[in-house]
Design a protein around this motif. Structure first.
Motif, PDB file in Angstrom:
ATOM      1  N   ASP A 139       0.810  -1.221   0.000  1.00  0.00           N
ATOM      2  CA  ASP A 139       0.000   0.000   0.000  1.00  0.00           C
ATOM      3  C   ASP A 139       0.839   1.263   0.000  1.00  0.00           C
ATOM      4  O   ASP A 139       0.388   2.318   0.436  1.00  0.00           O
ATOM      5  CB  ASP A 139      -0.934   0.003   1.224  1.00  0.00           C
ATOM      6  CG  ASP A 139      -1.921  -1.139   1.176  1.00  0.00           C
ATOM      7  OD1 ASP A 139      -2.358  -1.477   0.064  1.00  0.00           O
ATOM      8  OD2 ASP A 139      -2.247  -1.701   2.233  1.00  0.00           O
ATOM      9  N   ARG A 140       2.051   1.189  -0.481  1.00  0.00           N
ATOM     10  CA  ARG A 140       2.942   2.357  -0.498  1.00  0.00           C
ATOM     11  C   ARG A 140       2.840   3.085  -1.830  1.00  0.00           C
ATOM     12  O   ARG A 140       2.420   2.518  -2.829  1.00  0.00           O
ATOM     13  CB  ARG A 140       4.376   1.911  -0.258  1.00  0.00           C
ATOM     14  CG  ARG A 140       4.519   1.271   1.097  1.00  0.00           C
ATOM     15  CD  ARG A 140       5.896   0.799   1.332  1.00  0.00           C
ATOM     16  NE  ARG A 140       5.949   0.132   2.627  1.00  0.00           N
ATOM     17  CZ  ARG A 140       7.018   0.025   3.339  1.00  0.00           C
ATOM     18  NH1 ARG A 140       8.162   0.518   2.915  1.00  0.00           N
ATOM     19  NH2 ARG A 140       6.988  -0.594   4.492  1.00  0.00           N
ATOM     20  N   PRO A 141       3.265   4.351  -1.868  1.00  0.00           N
ATOM     21  CA  PRO A 141       3.241   5.086  -3.135  1.00  0.00           C
ATOM     22  C   PRO A 141       4.173   4.425  -4.158  1.00  0.00           C
ATOM     23  O   PRO A 141       5.200   3.844  -3.784  1.00  0.00           O
ATOM     24  CB  PRO A 141       3.761   6.475  -2.768  1.00  0.00           C
ATOM     25  CG  PRO A 141       3.662   6.582  -1.287  1.00  0.00           C
ATOM     26  CD  PRO A 141       3.722   5.188  -0.748  1.00  0.00           C
TER      27      PRO A 141
ATOM     28  N   HIS B   2       3.772  -7.188  -4.371  1.00  0.00           N
ATOM     29  CA  HIS B   2       4.254  -6.102  -5.235  1.00  0.00           C
ATOM     30  C   HIS B   2       3.737  -6.295  -6.651  1.00  0.00           C
ATOM     31  O   HIS B   2       3.227  -7.354  -7.019  1.00  0.00           O
ATOM     32  CB  HIS B   2       5.795  -6.100  -5.267  1.00  0.00           C
ATOM     33  CG  HIS B   2       6.357  -7.311  -5.929  1.00  0.00           C
ATOM     34  ND1 HIS B   2       6.469  -8.522  -5.286  1.00  0.00           N
ATOM     35  CD2 HIS B   2       6.802  -7.505  -7.189  1.00  0.00           C
ATOM     36  CE1 HIS B   2       6.986  -9.409  -6.115  1.00  0.00           C
ATOM     37  NE2 HIS B   2       7.188  -8.820  -7.286  1.00  0.00           N
ATOM     38  N   GLN B   3       3.895  -5.256  -7.439  1.00  0.00           N
ATOM     39  CA  GLN B   3       3.651  -5.315  -8.886  1.00  0.00           C
ATOM     40  C   GLN B   3       4.508  -4.254  -9.538  1.00  0.00           C
ATOM     41  O   GLN B   3       4.936  -3.307  -8.886  1.00  0.00           O
ATOM     42  CB  GLN B   3       2.182  -5.103  -9.225  1.00  0.00           C
ATOM     43  CG  GLN B   3       1.648  -3.718  -8.935  1.00  0.00           C
ATOM     44  CD  GLN B   3       0.172  -3.616  -9.267  1.00  0.00           C
ATOM     45  OE1 GLN B   3      -0.602  -4.503  -8.985  1.00  0.00           O
ATOM     46  NE2 GLN B   3      -0.199  -2.511  -9.861  1.00  0.00           N
TER      47      GLN B   3
END
Length: 77
Positions: free
Chosen positions: A53-55, A73-74
């Motif tokens: 949920d990080r920028p 991640h992606q």
């Protein structure tokens, strides 16, 4: 360059899968979690990396992204 001598444990690398190959635009990795650490480096251009949920972070050619095992991640070009 000499290796640091004050590490709590030795550093060890092992190959657990994956492949080296050419990736062309458009390229997208859907959200995933891997059982091993992922090390990726764009060759030319840049990638956008999204970890949980990080920028988003832009990783440019010549830089390296290291994603620890189990981290959702992606990324895409």
């Amino acid at each position: 360059m000499a290796a640091p001598v004050n590490l709590p444990v030795p550093i060890r690398f092992s190959y657990e899968g994956g492949a080296r190959g050419e990736r062309r635009h458009p390229f997208r990795i859907d959200p995933r979690q891997l059982p091993h650490t992922l090390i990726e480096s764009p060759e030319g251009g840049s990638w956008v990396l999204q970890i949980e949920d990080r920028p988003p972070v832009t990783v440019h050619s010549g830089e390296v992204m290291v994603i620890p095992r189990g981290v959702r991640h992606q990324f895409h070009m």
